[in-house]
Design a protein around this motif. Structure first.
Motif, PDB file in Angstrom:
ATOM      1  N   TYR A   4       0.849  -1.177   0.000  1.00  0.00           N
ATOM      2  CA  TYR A   4       0.000   0.000   0.000  1.00  0.00           C
ATOM      3  C   TYR A   4       0.893   1.237   0.000  1.00  0.00           C
ATOM      4  O   TYR A   4       1.861   1.314   0.738  1.00  0.00           O
ATOM      5  CB  TYR A   4      -0.909   0.009   1.235  1.00  0.00           C
ATOM      6  N   LYS A   6      -0.662   4.587  -0.200  1.00  0.00           N
ATOM      7  CA  LYS A   6      -1.399   5.624   0.523  1.00  0.00           C
ATOM      8  C   LYS A   6      -2.543   4.992   1.289  1.00  0.00           C
ATOM      9  O   LYS A   6      -3.381   4.296   0.715  1.00  0.00           O
ATOM     10  CB  LYS A   6      -1.966   6.653  -0.463  1.00  0.00           C
ATOM     11  N   VAL A   7      -2.574   5.278   2.574  1.00  0.00           N
ATOM     12  CA  VAL A   7      -3.592   4.715   3.449  1.00  0.00           C
ATOM     13  C   VAL A   7      -4.425   5.849   4.051  1.00  0.00           C
ATOM     14  O   VAL A   7      -3.870   6.803   4.594  1.00  0.00           O
ATOM     15  CB  VAL A   7      -2.930   3.896   4.591  1.00  0.00           C
ATOM     16  N   SER A  28       0.739   1.183   7.868  1.00  0.00           N
ATOM     17  CA  SER A  28       1.443   2.157   7.023  1.00  0.00           C
ATOM     18  C   SER A  28       2.959   2.051   7.202  1.00  0.00           C
ATOM     19  O   SER A  28       3.710   2.188   6.243  1.00  0.00           O
ATOM     20  CB  SER A  28       0.939   3.580   7.264  1.00  0.00           C
ATOM     21  N   LYS A  29       3.405   1.757   8.428  1.00  0.00           N
ATOM     22  CA  LYS A  29       4.851   1.564   8.657  1.00  0.00           C
ATOM     23  C   LYS A  29       5.354   0.325   7.924  1.00  0.00           C
ATOM     24  O   LYS A  29       6.392   0.368   7.272  1.00  0.00           O
ATOM     25  CB  LYS A  29       5.145   1.440  10.150  1.00  0.00           C
ATOM     26  N   HIS A  31       4.281  -1.018   5.306  1.00  0.00           N
ATOM     27  CA  HIS A  31       4.272  -0.843   3.852  1.00  0.00           C
ATOM     28  C   HIS A  31       5.025   0.406   3.410  1.00  0.00           C
ATOM     29  O   HIS A  31       5.109   0.678   2.216  1.00  0.00           O
ATOM     30  CB  HIS A  31       2.820  -0.760   3.345  1.00  0.00           C
ATOM     31  N   ALA A  33       3.891   3.298   3.744  1.00  0.00           N
ATOM     32  CA  ALA A  33       2.831   4.075   3.093  1.00  0.00           C
ATOM     33  C   ALA A  33       2.648   5.432   3.765  1.00  0.00           C
ATOM     34  O   ALA A  33       2.957   5.621   4.938  1.00  0.00           O
ATOM     35  CB  ALA A  33       1.515   3.301   3.145  1.00  0.00           C
ATOM     36  N   GLN A  34       2.098   6.351   2.986  1.00  0.00           N
ATOM     37  CA  GLN A  34       1.733   7.661   3.498  1.00  0.00           C
ATOM     38  C   GLN A  34       0.360   7.530   4.151  1.00  0.00           C
ATOM     39  O   GLN A  34      -0.515   6.870   3.608  1.00  0.00           O
ATOM     40  CB  GLN A  34       1.684   8.629   2.319  1.00  0.00           C
ATOM     41  N   LEU A  35       0.201   8.151   5.309  1.00  0.00           N
ATOM     42  CA  LEU A  35      -1.058   8.037   6.037  1.00  0.00           C
ATOM     43  C   LEU A  35      -1.837   9.336   5.956  1.00  0.00           C
ATOM     44  O   LEU A  35      -1.303  10.404   6.205  1.00  0.00           O
ATOM     45  CB  LEU A  35      -0.768   7.695   7.505  1.00  0.00           C
TER      46      LEU A  35
END
Length: 143
Positions: A4, A6-7, A28-29, A31, A33-35
Motif C-alpha cells: 500500500y 497511501k492509506v 502504514s509503517k 508498507h 505508506a503515506q497516512l
C-alpha cells in the motif's frame, strides 16, 4: 497482498480512535505508506432532521473547530503532518469515498463495532464505506 502506498484512516473522535490509529500506523509503517488522517463531521441538520427553527451555523462552527483541534492532537501524537490531516463535513461514507478517490489511496481503514442500536452508526459507516470504495477496506474491530 501488494504494498500500500497511501492509506486513509477515518476516525471518529472518541476514546476508541487510538485502536484504529494504532492499526493504521502498524500497516502504514509495514508498507512504508503515506497516512491520511480523516474525520468527517456530519452536518448538524442531519442529526436534527432540519426540524429546529433556528440557525445551526454557530453549533456547526463549534463542532468543526473541536474536530480540527482533536484531529490535530491525534496528528501530533501519531506523527501525521498537518497536510495529511483532513476534517470534512458531510455524510461519512460519501466523504470517505470522495477523499479516497481524490487522494488516490489504496487502502481505507475504519473502525467497526459489533454493537446494536445507536452504536450501529459506525458499523453502518464501515459497511457504507465498503460498498462503493474501489480500493481495499480494512474494518478494525473495536473492543
Amino acid at each position: 497482498m501488494g504494498t500500500y502506498q497511501k492509506v486513509l484512516v477515518a476516525i471518529d473522535l472518541t476514546e476508541e480512535a487510538p485502536q484504529v490509529l494504532n492499526k493504521a500506523m502498524e500497516i502504514s509503517k509495514a508498507h512504508g505508506a503515506q497516512l491520511l488522517l480523516v474525520h468527517v463531521v456530519e452536518p448538524v441538520g442531519y442529526a436534527y432532521g432540519g426540524d429546529i427553527p433556528m440557525d445551526l451555523t454557530e453549533l456547526q462552527d463549534q463542532l468543526d473547530k473541536a474536530a480540527h483541534e482533536q484531529l490535530t492532537a491525534y496528528g501530533d501524537q501519531y506523527g501525521v503532518s498537518k497536510e495529511h490531516q483532513v476534517v470534512s463535513v458531510g455524510r461519512p461514507e460519501s466523504e470517505i469515498h470522495r477523499l479516497a478517490k481524490e487522494h488516490q489511496v489504496d487502502l481505507v481503514i475504519v473502525g467497526s463495532h459489533g454493537r446494536k442500536g445507536f452504536q450501529l452508526l459506525l458499523g453502518s459507516t464501515a459497511n457504507g464505506v465498503l460498498h462503493g470504495t474501489e480500493c481495499d477496506v480494512l474494518a478494525v474491530r473495536i473492543h
